[in-house]
Motif scaffolding. Structure first.
Motif, PDB file in Angstrom:
ATOM      1  N   PRO A 225      48.594  45.894  36.563  1.00 14.26           N
ATOM      2  CA  PRO A 225      49.013  44.514  36.809  1.00 14.26           C
ATOM      3  C   PRO A 225      48.088  43.475  36.188  1.00 14.26           C
ATOM      4  O   PRO A 225      48.351  42.285  36.276  1.00 14.26           O
ATOM      5  CB  PRO A 225      48.988  44.418  38.332  1.00 14.26           C
ATOM      6  N   ASN A 226      46.963  43.906  35.554  1.00 11.61           N
ATOM      7  CA  ASN A 226      45.983  42.956  35.058  1.00 11.61           C
ATOM      8  C   ASN A 226      46.513  42.073  33.925  1.00 11.61           C
ATOM      9  O   ASN A 226      45.995  40.982  33.697  1.00 11.61           O
ATOM     10  CB  ASN A 226      44.729  43.693  34.568  1.00 11.61           C
ATOM     11  N   PHE A 227      47.511  42.541  33.192  1.00 12.33           N
ATOM     12  CA  PHE A 227      47.953  41.828  32.003  1.00 12.33           C
ATOM     13  C   PHE A 227      49.449  41.517  32.017  1.00 12.33           C
ATOM     14  O   PHE A 227      50.060  41.369  30.957  1.00 12.33           O
ATOM     15  CB  PHE A 227      47.594  42.632  30.748  1.00 12.33           C
ATOM     16  N   THR A 228      50.061  41.432  33.185  1.00 11.38           N
ATOM     17  CA  THR A 228      51.472  41.085  33.271  1.00 11.38           C
ATOM     18  C   THR A 228      51.660  39.928  34.235  1.00 11.38           C
ATOM     19  O   THR A 228      50.855  39.702  35.131  1.00 11.38           O
ATOM     20  CB  THR A 228      52.303  42.292  33.742  1.00 11.38           C
ATOM     21  N   GLY A 229      52.748  39.187  34.019  1.00 13.39           N
ATOM     22  CA  GLY A 229      53.066  38.059  34.875  1.00 13.39           C
ATOM     23  C   GLY A 229      52.668  36.728  34.278  1.00 13.39           C
ATOM     24  O   GLY A 229      52.124  36.652  33.170  1.00 13.39           O
ATOM     25  N   PRO A 230      52.918  35.632  34.994  1.00  9.58           N
ATOM     26  CA  PRO A 230      52.575  34.296  34.503  1.00  9.58           C
ATOM     27  C   PRO A 230      51.071  34.058  34.540  1.00  9.58           C
ATOM     28  O   PRO A 230      50.361  34.604  35.391  1.00  9.58           O
ATOM     29  CB  PRO A 230      53.305  33.364  35.471  1.00  9.58           C
ATOM     30  N   ARG A 231      50.584  33.234  33.607  1.00  8.36           N
ATOM     31  CA  ARG A 231      49.151  32.933  33.535  1.00  8.36           C
ATOM     32  C   ARG A 231      48.953  31.483  33.098  1.00  8.36           C
ATOM     33  O   ARG A 231      49.808  30.893  32.420  1.00  8.36           O
ATOM     34  CB  ARG A 231      48.446  33.863  32.554  1.00  8.36           C
ATOM     35  N   VAL A 232      47.804  30.932  33.459  1.00 10.18           N
ATOM     36  CA  VAL A 232      47.419  29.593  33.026  1.00 10.18           C
ATOM     37  C   VAL A 232      45.908  29.600  32.844  1.00 10.18           C
ATOM     38  O   VAL A 232      45.179  30.249  33.603  1.00 10.18           O
ATOM     39  CB  VAL A 232      47.846  28.516  34.053  1.00 10.18           C
ATOM     40  N   GLY A 233      45.429  28.890  31.812  1.00 15.23           N
ATOM     41  CA  GLY A 233      43.998  28.918  31.545  1.00 15.23           C
ATOM     42  C   GLY A 233      43.518  27.720  30.764  1.00 15.23           C
ATOM     43  O   GLY A 233      44.299  26.825  30.401  1.00 15.23           O
TER      44      GLY A 233
ATOM     45  N   ASP B 109      46.282  26.373  28.167  1.00 12.68           N
ATOM     46  CA  ASP B 109      47.377  27.220  27.720  1.00 12.68           C
ATOM     47  C   ASP B 109      48.071  27.853  28.905  1.00 12.68           C
ATOM     48  O   ASP B 109      47.495  27.999  29.986  1.00 12.68           O
ATOM     49  CB  ASP B 109      46.910  28.273  26.711  1.00 12.68           C
ATOM     50  N   VAL B 110      49.335  28.210  28.701  1.00 10.37           N
ATOM     51  CA  VAL B 110      50.130  28.903  29.714  1.00 10.37           C
ATOM     52  C   VAL B 110      50.888  30.023  29.018  1.00 10.37           C
ATOM     53  O   VAL B 110      51.109  29.987  27.799  1.00 10.37           O
ATOM     54  CB  VAL B 110      51.133  27.951  30.412  1.00 10.37           C
ATOM     55  N   GLY B 111      51.271  31.038  29.773  1.00  8.40           N
ATOM     56  CA  GLY B 111      52.018  32.134  29.176  1.00  8.40           C
ATOM     57  C   GLY B 111      52.636  33.033  30.217  1.00  8.40           C
ATOM     58  O   GLY B 111      52.405  32.882  31.435  1.00  8.40           O
ATOM     59  N   TYR B 112      53.426  33.967  29.722  1.00 10.17           N
ATOM     60  CA  TYR B 112      54.023  34.993  30.593  1.00 10.17           C
ATOM     61  C   TYR B 112      54.016  36.298  29.807  1.00 10.17           C
ATOM     62  O   TYR B 112      54.509  36.358  28.670  1.00 10.17           O
ATOM     63  CB  TYR B 112      55.454  34.633  30.992  1.00 10.17           C
ATOM     64  N   ASP B 113      53.447  37.352  30.405  1.00  8.51           N
ATOM     65  CA  ASP B 113      53.330  38.654  29.753  1.00  8.51           C
ATOM     66  C   ASP B 113      54.070  39.713  30.552  1.00  8.51           C
ATOM     67  O   ASP B 113      54.133  39.651  31.784  1.00  8.51           O
ATOM     68  CB  ASP B 113      51.853  39.054  29.629  1.00  8.51           C
ATOM     69  N   PHE B 114      54.597  40.711  29.833  1.00 10.46           N
ATOM     70  CA  PHE B 114      55.284  41.816  30.491  1.00 10.46           C
ATOM     71  C   PHE B 114      55.060  43.084  29.683  1.00 10.46           C
ATOM     72  O   PHE B 114      54.754  43.037  28.483  1.00 10.46           O
ATOM     73  CB  PHE B 114      56.785  41.518  30.645  1.00 10.46           C
TER      74      PHE B 114
ATOM     75  N   VAL C 297      51.968  45.385  25.707  1.00 11.15           N
ATOM     76  CA  VAL C 297      52.082  44.137  26.456  1.00 11.15           C
ATOM     77  C   VAL C 297      52.627  43.077  25.519  1.00 11.15           C
ATOM     78  O   VAL C 297      52.033  42.788  24.468  1.00 11.15           O
ATOM     79  CB  VAL C 297      50.719  43.686  27.019  1.00 11.15           C
ATOM     80  N   LEU C 298      53.785  42.513  25.869  1.00  9.84           N
ATOM     81  CA  LEU C 298      54.400  41.443  25.082  1.00  9.84           C
ATOM     82  C   LEU C 298      54.379  40.162  25.896  1.00  9.84           C
ATOM     83  O   LEU C 298      54.445  40.198  27.130  1.00  9.84           O
ATOM     84  CB  LEU C 298      55.839  41.802  24.714  1.00  9.84           C
ATOM     85  N   GLY C 299      54.290  39.025  25.204  1.00 11.43           N
ATOM     86  CA  GLY C 299      54.228  37.777  25.935  1.00 11.43           C
ATOM     87  C   GLY C 299      54.680  36.582  25.128  1.00 11.43           C
ATOM     88  O   GLY C 299      54.755  36.633  23.895  1.00 11.43           O
ATOM     89  N   VAL C 300      54.997  35.502  25.838  1.00 12.61           N
ATOM     90  CA  VAL C 300      55.277  34.199  25.237  1.00 12.61           C
ATOM     91  C   VAL C 300      54.217  33.237  25.762  1.00 12.61           C
ATOM     92  O   VAL C 300      53.712  33.396  26.872  1.00 12.61           O
ATOM     93  CB  VAL C 300      56.693  33.700  25.590  1.00 12.61           C
TER      94      VAL C 300
END
Length: 217
Positions: free
Chosen positions: A25-33, A66-71, A77-80
């Motif tokens: 789960p460390n690299f999936t889901g929504p993120r903001v930084g 920055d913001v993103g979403y990874d799955f 791991v792919l993301g936008v």
């Protein structure tokens, strides 16, 4: 039965690596930084990068969010992602050459980026990735006294590619180190009253090295 068990063990081993990203789960889901680092804007290879012996690179400090979403997909791991940054870079306002930097006296302004990234896990806590997308940046016109005139600017369109390493600090926090290259090929000039010129061709490069920290939700 022993052969069936051995077969199941071999099958599970074969699928262990692809499943690692999906189960982590460390690299999936929504993120903001937040991001910060080195920013360098300069003419591209088709433009003169050395007028009167002076290097035309505009160096500065990059900062932004920055913001993103990874799955996870098949072990990758792919993301936008999207990013908004600014820069402290500024040209020397005392030059007498009006063609300095190919735009006159300018200072890098806000930069908007949207794109995608793809990566693989080097370890369960370390993601190695590459990225690509669209970038729109401003070059603000500066006066002879060095003040930035935000009412007049060049607006540039181009592409960005990059690569980086992201390290999970915990299940919900991370840090990253990233290099990006951008090239802008189209621009227009925007006046203070809101009018713009027709779009014209440019060749402007941008190199950035940054660090970032963020949270996942």
């Amino acid at each position: 039965m022993r052969y069936v068990a051995l077969g199941l063990l071999a099958a599970s081993s074969a699928f262990a690596a692809p499943a690692m990203a999906q189960d982590n789960p460390n690299f999936t889901g929504p993120r903001v930084g937040v991001v910060a680092g080195y920013d360098a804007v300069r003419p591209g290879s088709s433009e003169d990068s050395d007028i009167d012996g002076d290097n035309q690179t505009v160096d500065g400090f990059l900062y932004g969010v920055d913001v993103g979403y990874d799955f996870a997909v098949s072990g990758a791991v792919l993301g936008v992602e999207a990013e908004l940054t600014d820069s402290t870079g500024k040209v020397n306002p005392n030059r007498t050459d009006p063609n300095y930097f190919g735009y006159g006296r300018v200072a890098p302004g806000r930069d908007i980026y949207v794109g995608v990234r793809a990566g693989v896990l080097a370890t369960p806590q370390t993601l190695v990735y590459a990225k690509a997308g669209y970038t729109n940046a401003k070059l603000n016109v500066t006066g002879v006294n060095g003040a930035v005139d935000l009412k007049r600017n060049y607006e540039l369109d181009g592409f960005r590619v990059g690569a980086g390493v992201e390290q999970a600090i915990s299940e919900n926090t991370y840090a990253k180190l990233e290099y990006r290259y951008s090239n802008y090929s189209k621009a227009d000039f925007r006046f203070g009253d809101g009018t713009t010129t027709d779009r014209f061709d440019v060749d402007t490069d941008r190199h950035q090295v940054l660090v970032g920290v963020g949270m996942r939700f």
